[in-house]
Enzyme design. Structure first.
Site, PDB file in Angstrom:
ATOM      1  N   GLU A  27      -2.232 -49.191 -49.311  1.00  0.00           N
ATOM      2  CA  GLU A  27      -3.413 -49.782 -49.299  1.00  0.00           C
ATOM      3  C   GLU A  27      -3.757 -47.514 -50.273  1.00  0.00           C
ATOM      4  O   GLU A  27      -4.054 -46.784 -49.277  1.00  0.00           O
ATOM      5  CB  GLU A  27      -3.994 -49.684 -47.813  1.00  0.00           C
ATOM      6  CG  GLU A  27      -3.726 -51.344 -47.186  1.00  0.00           C
ATOM      7  CD  GLU A  27      -5.264 -51.225 -46.418  1.00  0.00           C
ATOM      8  OE1 GLU A  27      -5.944 -50.240 -46.339  1.00  0.00           O
ATOM      9  OE2 GLU A  27      -4.597 -51.519 -45.661  1.00  0.00           O
ATOM     10  N   GLU A  71      -2.336 -51.696 -39.526  1.00  0.00           N
ATOM     11  CA  GLU A  71      -2.344 -50.688 -39.254  1.00  0.00           C
ATOM     12  C   GLU A  71      -2.101 -50.780 -37.780  1.00  0.00           C
ATOM     13  O   GLU A  71      -3.394 -50.046 -36.824  1.00  0.00           O
ATOM     14  CB  GLU A  71      -3.471 -49.806 -39.702  1.00  0.00           C
ATOM     15  CG  GLU A  71      -4.027 -49.878 -41.209  1.00  0.00           C
ATOM     16  CD  GLU A  71      -5.254 -48.925 -41.531  1.00  0.00           C
ATOM     17  OE1 GLU A  71      -4.977 -48.445 -42.639  1.00  0.00           O
ATOM     18  OE2 GLU A  71      -6.161 -49.495 -41.283  1.00  0.00           O
TER      19      GLU A  71
END
Length: 586
Positions: free
Chosen positions: A238, A162
């Site tokens: 995710e 991320e």
């Protein structure tokens, strides 16, 4: 953006396995959050739900707690974990960071990394890149032989984590890719970001597969992904099916029906998925992370995450619902895992106790310093540190520039109060006395955002009535493994116990079995079973049991040691027949 070599490739629209379209159906399972004796059980239950892949992060600070150390045994045996995935007939995704977030202490970055305050965190700064190179040089030789082209299970490796939410240093990502390839990683590389234009633009590179992290509005998020990546498979790497807990809040759960519907929408769109989490496990020891968005909030010991497989390895209603969804898109095994049987409900008394003050010299050497150093400056990056100074009969207002993250304050052995970071405490009144002690607890390093790498312990100046306190004796406490050998000077428990003190109990078992240690009637502290650090407890909740894996127990006598920081009114050790993770929001 097809990758044209290898058994597992990125095609124009799909992943390709041996040239055929393949959908990745993965579940997140962090080997470092599960007892090694239970790895195979959790992997098999993922297969039975219909998954074909196991995903795991790699926590740099778990493998390298000190410079020059790289642990690969026991809970750190990544090779054995991946071999078990392979033996189960499943693939693996490895996410080595170096930053992982994961609600894990410091987002996986070692505390020692920040001994140089000017190190350029998560960017192409030479000192940081040199440390990362050392980490990857130690780690990647473990993974390279286990890639699918060499007969192993690993099909994908993620670059950073991320990153678009943190920075936009393309040269940094390129340096990571260069080292991964130079060390022999040949499988496709991926990135993950929340599907916003800004994060996706900053967090990936041309030639890498861009994936998303989200738990709702699947069709909308996939459209954003496709806009940034016109070709290649779509993947939510995710898929958030639950959430994590902080001390002092409620236990988070999500709707089974809503989560299953979102998974269905994701798969109906043709996307691949990694369910985060399939099985969360436990933040054993002092490994939990924390968040800080104006107020410091540390994560609880349980990482149950309201996942399909709960913290104890038992299937939940979400497991059954997800399996039903998966059956619409793939063949799933007919067999289901057995439900968790009730655990033994036991009650044993604490037999012995000893004050921390009487055994502190056995927990590590003391150091003398004119000003209070941080824990990091003393080379202790997790746990507790005891600070002491001479009051020379004085009392008054004790004031601290900062405490990270909690201090039990005593004068002449009597507790006079606590100072807590999440309450923004900075001062309290001391009675006149001779010896001041502050037992400072690192409650977990921030794992997300700009506060990564903050030092722990006492930070800055300590004053009494406005005048700096000088001449400190500081003792970092080695609490990695604590057993009955620490209690040679202990006395019988004959009633309520005032801490900080260690308490000892013996638990007799006919055979090892999972247990659930109740902490409802205790204050705050840490528990060890047969020398293994189960983690923290706190009456603040929401969590009120600690999970004790069967593999950490033995037939016959088991040693249980508790460090209670405050008080235990009823010195009894109780085990329940199941977990208690606390009250829900509603």
């Amino acid at each position: 953006m097809p990758e044209d070599t290898g058994r597992f490739r990125i095609g124009p629209t799909d992943f390709l396995l041996d040239g055929e379209p393949h959908r990745v159906l993965a579940g997140a399972l962090h080997y470092f959050r599960v007892h090694p004796g239970q790895w195979a059980d959790r992997i098999e239950k993922a297969r039975l739900m219909g998954l074909n892949t196991i995903e795991t992060y790699v926590a740099w600070n778990e493998h390298a707690p000190q410079p020059g150390v790289f642990r690969t045994e026991g809970r750190h045996d990544l090779v054995r974990f991946l071999e078990l995935v392979h033996e189960a007939g499943m693939h693996a995704i490895v996410r080595p960071g170096p930053y992982i977030c994961a609600e894990w202490d410091n987002g996986g970055l070692p505390g020692w990394l920040f001994e140089d305050p000017d190190i350029g965190l998560r960017r192409s700064e030479p000192r940081y890149l040199a440390a990362v190179r050392g980490y990857l040089d130690a780690l990647l030789p473990l993974i390279v032989p286990l890639q699918i082209d060499r007969g192993g299970p690993v099909v994908l490796v993620q670059v950073e984590n991320e990153y678009g939410a943190y920075g936009s240093d393309r040269a940094y990502l390129e340096a990571l890719v260069e080292q991964l390839r130079a060390c022999g990683i040949t499988v496709p590389l991926t990135t993950v970001d929340q599907p916003t234009d800004e994060m996706l633009a900053a967090g990936t590179l041309p030639g890498l597969l861009t994936t998303g992290s989200f738990g709702s509005r699947a069709q909308e998020r996939l459209e954003v992904l496709r806009r940034h990546q016109p070709t290649g498979p779509l993947m939510c790497s995710e898929f958030w099916d639950g959430w994590f807990d902080h001390w002092g809040e409620h236990h988070h759960t999500t709707s089974v029906e809503a989560a299953a519907a979102e998974l269905d929408a994701l798969l109906a769109a043709g996307a691949s998925v990694n369910i985060y989490m399939f099985h969360g496990g436990t933040n054993f020891g002092f490994t939990n992370g924390a968040n800080h968005k104006g107020i410091y909030r540390s994560h609880v010991t349980s990482y149950d995450y309201d996942a399909p497989l709960d913290e104890t390895g038992a299937p939940t209603a979400k497991y059954a619902a997800f399996k039903e969804v998966l059956a619409r898109y793939t063949d799933v095994p007919a067999e289901d895992p057995a439900p968790r049987p009730p655990a033994p409900a036991l009650e044993v008394p604490f037999r012995r106790q000893v004050l921390l003050a009487l055994v502190q010299d056995r927990l590590g050497p003391a150091q003398v310093s004119e000003r209070p150093p941080t824990m990091d400056q003393l080379g202790r990056y997790r746990g507790f540190c005891l600070y002491a100074a001479d009051l020379a009969g004085r009392g008054g207002v004790l004031a601290l520039d900062g405490v990270r993250d909690r201090a039990v304050v005593s004068v002449d052995g009597v507790t006079v109060g606590t100072l807590e970071r999440d309450r923004h405490d900075r001062a309290l009144v001391l009675p006149p006395g001779q010896r001041l002690e502050l037992l400072v607890e690192d409650r977990g390093r921030v794992n997300y955002g700009p506060r990564l790498g903050e030092a722990k312990g006492l930070v800055g100046e300590v004053t009494l009535d406005g005048r700096p306190l000088r001449g400190w004796t500081v003792r970092p406490l080695d609490l990695d493994s604590v057993g009955p050998q620490l209690l040679t000077d202990a006395v019988p428990v004959q009633g309520p116990v005032a801490g900080p003190a260690f308490l000892y109990a013996e638990v007799e078992l006919d055979q090892p079995t999972d247990l659930f240690l109740a902490t409802h009637r205790w204050g705050k502290g840490v528990v060890w079973v047969n020398g293994f650090n189960l983690g923290r407890y706190w009456s603040r909740g929401p969590q009120h049991t600690l999970f004790v894996p069967a593999q950490q127990l033995r037939s016959g006598t088991n040693d249980l040691v508790v460090l209670e920081l405050h008080a235990v009114a009823d010195p009894t050790c109780r085990f329940l027949d199941g977990p208690d993770l606390g009250h829900l929001e509603d």
